[in-house]
Design a protein around this motif. Structure first.
Motif, mmCIF file in Angstrom:
data_model
loop_
_atom_site.group_PDB
_atom_site.id
_atom_site.type_symbol
_atom_site.label_atom_id
_atom_site.label_comp_id
_atom_site.label_asym_id
_atom_site.label_seq_id
_atom_site.Cartn_x
_atom_site.Cartn_y
_atom_site.Cartn_z
ATOM 1 N N MET A 1 0.755 -1.248 0.052
ATOM 2 C CA MET A 1 0.015 0.028 -0.064
ATOM 3 C C MET A 1 0.835 1.306 0.020
ATOM 4 O O MET A 1 0.359 2.467 -0.276
ATOM 5 N N TYR B 1 -1.376 3.676 -4.677
ATOM 6 C CA TYR B 1 -2.183 2.693 -5.217
ATOM 7 C C TYR B 1 -3.567 2.786 -4.670
ATOM 8 O O TYR B 1 -3.603 2.850 -3.217
ATOM 9 N N GLN B 2 -4.374 2.937 -5.410
ATOM 10 C CA GLN B 2 -6.082 3.196 -4.788
ATOM 11 C C GLN B 2 -6.737 2.207 -5.433
ATOM 12 O O GLN B 2 -6.778 1.634 -6.635
ATOM 13 N N PRO B 3 -7.527 1.836 -4.703
ATOM 14 C CA PRO B 3 -8.673 0.795 -5.132
ATOM 15 C C PRO B 3 -9.526 1.306 -6.145
ATOM 16 O O PRO B 3 -9.782 2.374 -6.579
ATOM 17 N N ALA C 1 -6.364 -4.779 -2.087
ATOM 18 C CA ALA C 1 -6.227 -3.434 -2.853
ATOM 19 C C ALA C 1 -7.462 -2.758 -2.428
ATOM 20 O O ALA C 1 -7.540 -1.598 -2.817
ATOM 21 N N ASN D 1 -10.890 -3.116 -2.631
ATOM 22 C CA ASN D 1 -12.099 -3.113 -3.606
ATOM 23 C C ASN D 1 -13.343 -3.931 -2.766
ATOM 24 O O ASN D 1 -12.958 -4.535 -1.622
ATOM 25 N N LYS E 1 -1.669 -5.001 -7.661
ATOM 26 C CA LYS E 1 -1.510 -3.878 -8.837
ATOM 27 C C LYS E 1 -2.628 -3.921 -9.695
ATOM 28 O O LYS E 1 -3.058 -3.131 -10.333
ATOM 29 N N SER F 1 -5.482 -2.392 -8.641
ATOM 30 C CA SER F 1 -5.329 -1.035 -8.193
ATOM 31 C C SER F 1 -5.345 -0.094 -9.265
ATOM 32 O O SER F 1 -4.919 -0.434 -10.311
ATOM 33 N N GLN G 1 -2.896 2.650 -10.518
ATOM 34 C CA GLN G 1 -1.723 2.939 -10.081
ATOM 35 C C GLN G 1 -1.456 4.457 -10.633
ATOM 36 O O GLN G 1 -1.232 4.907 -11.774
#
Length: 470
Positions: free
Chosen positions: A90, A110-112, A139, A141, A432, A435, A437
């Motif tokens: 993360m 790194y975002q959901p 991740a 989600n 990844k 996520s 990126q």
């Protein structure tokens, strides 16, 4: 939430429910994500017997110990590994910043993505649901999971277990047939992962494309095993035999055919037969899995009947014994020709064509003339020759001197290439995949960018541009 016999709009409503929940909490903390993964651990540990019984009922027969080894164990390992590595995954990743933009800083965050759709096949219904779900939850989600209609007992059980472990706005299971699957793949997910055959994968990708939904396709194909000259034929036969008979051959990365130095065919068959008899005794063994459903069983019988009619030599490795139901004794096939369906299609069962070659270059050419496979198995003792084989072939993954085992290594990605799949998951690559990126550049309070602003032609700016273009 068990979405079975779906009313009109139920799938869209389920997706909307999860989207709304994601909007309220778009960046769950590491602690929250670990707690979600812990729910999966409890689900797996507390329901082992029920899971084994449901899968056995769907297959007609599969040994409970085999289910524990090939589904429950790798599922638990995937959860444990993700939980342990999650905080590191993360963290924003620092990246190099060009000299001309210092002292600014660059990073990847790194975002959901949001809501992930997961379509699960019938052959490993637990592991191929849990594996993608681990990546999606790690991740940050939410997920909708479509189970195969060919595993109704496990599908119903898994729906109940997920419903007890998670609220429907976090994880839900969808049950139903082909029409439900088609509607599911057409939903505007933030990412869609499909595991199944290449022909169906094309349909899923076409449906997802209408929404520009990114996809990960875990498909299959004809994964070869190459036995190099001089490698111990008994060792090769035993390791290939185990990979081929596991789960009754119904494994996407099972060796589909063997390329063998010419003249070694009889020794290979004898060694593989002796090993199969040591493992199972005969095909009625309680440790040997049935073919999972009638349509697939009929397909495998038809492939064998056609090959036999076209002149292939079929060598059973096990006696039938008191065989009943949909058990199909494993066989080695010699004399396969390109016109035979089983030499064109992924076999996905306990039928193993053996193809002799005269030179290793000939074996490599045989592999390279065909679609790139999901897996490649190389049996060789010479390191330089192994490296050459790896350099000169392409496949989704490789196990050297064994079969199947690369899928169980949580720190390396799993996936296909070309017709055998698109994208990767497992471990950090799975995190990844699920996520966004996000690239971030942080400008410093002091910077020289104003020097290059219009009006152009300023002496300092011209000298700087000349230096930049040197």
């Amino acid at each position: 939430m068990n979405l079975h016999d779906l009313p009109q709009g139920a799938l869209a409503s389920a997706l909307a429910l999860q989207r709304e929940a994601f909007a309220r909490d778009p960046m769950p903390s590491a602690a929250v994500r670990r707690e979600r993964l812990d729910r999966l651990t409890r689900l797996l540990k507390d329901n082992q017997q029920a899971i084994c019984e449901a899968i056995c009922a769907d297959f007609g027969h599969r040994a409970h110990t085999e289910t524990r080894l090939i589904e429950i164990f790798p599922s638990l390992e995937a959860v444990r590994y993700a939980r342990r590595k999650l905080a590191g995954w993360m963290k924003p990743a620092r990246r190099h910043t060009s000299l001309w933009f210092l002292p600014g800083r660059s990073e990847v965050r790194y975002q959901p993505l949001g809501v992930v759709g997961i379509i699960v096949p019938w052959n490993y219904p637990l592991y191929l649901a849990i594996g993608p779900l681990v990546g999606a939850l790690a991740a940050g989600n939410r997920a909708l999971i479509k189970m195969s209609e060919f595993g109704p007992n496990f599908g119903a059980l898994f729906a109940r277990l997920i419903r007890e472990a998670f609220p429907p706005d976090l994880v839900s299971v969808v049950l139903g047939g082909a029409e439900v699957a088609a509607e599911f793949s057409a939903l505007p997910f933030d990412h869609l992962l499909f595991t199944g055959s290449t022909p169906v994968g094309r349909i899923v990708m076409a449906a997802a494309a209408k929404n520009l939904t990114p996809v990960t396709l875990e498909l299959g194909g004809k994964s070869p095993a190459i036995v190099a000259p001089g490698f111990d034929i008994t060792t090769a036969a035993q390791r290939i035999g185990f990979g081929k008979t596991m789960n009754g051959g119904q494994t996407c990365i099972a060796p589909d055919y063997v390329l063998l130095p010419r003249g070694q065919e009889e020794a290979f068959i004898a060694a593989m037969r002796a090993f199969a008899q040591k493992l199972y005794g005969d095909a009625a063994s309680p440790d040997y899995a049935s073919v999972a459903h009638e349509r697939h069983y009929a397909r495998l019988r038809a492939l064998l009947d056609e090959a036999r009619a076209m002149g292939a030599r079929i060598e059973p490795l096990l006696a039938d014994g008191a065989i009943s139901g949909r058990k199909l004794a494993p066989v080695v096939l010699l004399g396969g020709t390109p016109q035979m369906r089983l030499m064109q299609e992924e076999i996905f069962g306990p039928i193993l064509p053996v193809i002799p070659y005269d030179t290793l270059d000939e074996a490599i050419a045989y592999v390279n003339e065909r679609d790139r496979p999901l897996a490649l198995y190389v049996f060789d003792d010479q390191r330089s020759r192994i490296e050459s084989l790896l350099d000169r072939t392409a496949s989704g993954g490789v196990t050297v001197n064994d079969c199947i085992l690369h899928i169980a290594q949580d720190d390396i990605p799993f996936g296909g290439v070309g017709p055998s799949g698109i994208g990767r998951y497992h471990g950090p690559e799975g995190f990844k995949t699920f996520s966004q990126q996000r690239s971030v550049f942080r400008q410093s309070a002091w910077n020289a960018s104003a020097i290059l602003h219009p009006p152009f032609g300023k002496p300092l700016a011209e000298r700087l541009i000349k230096l930049m273009l040197r």
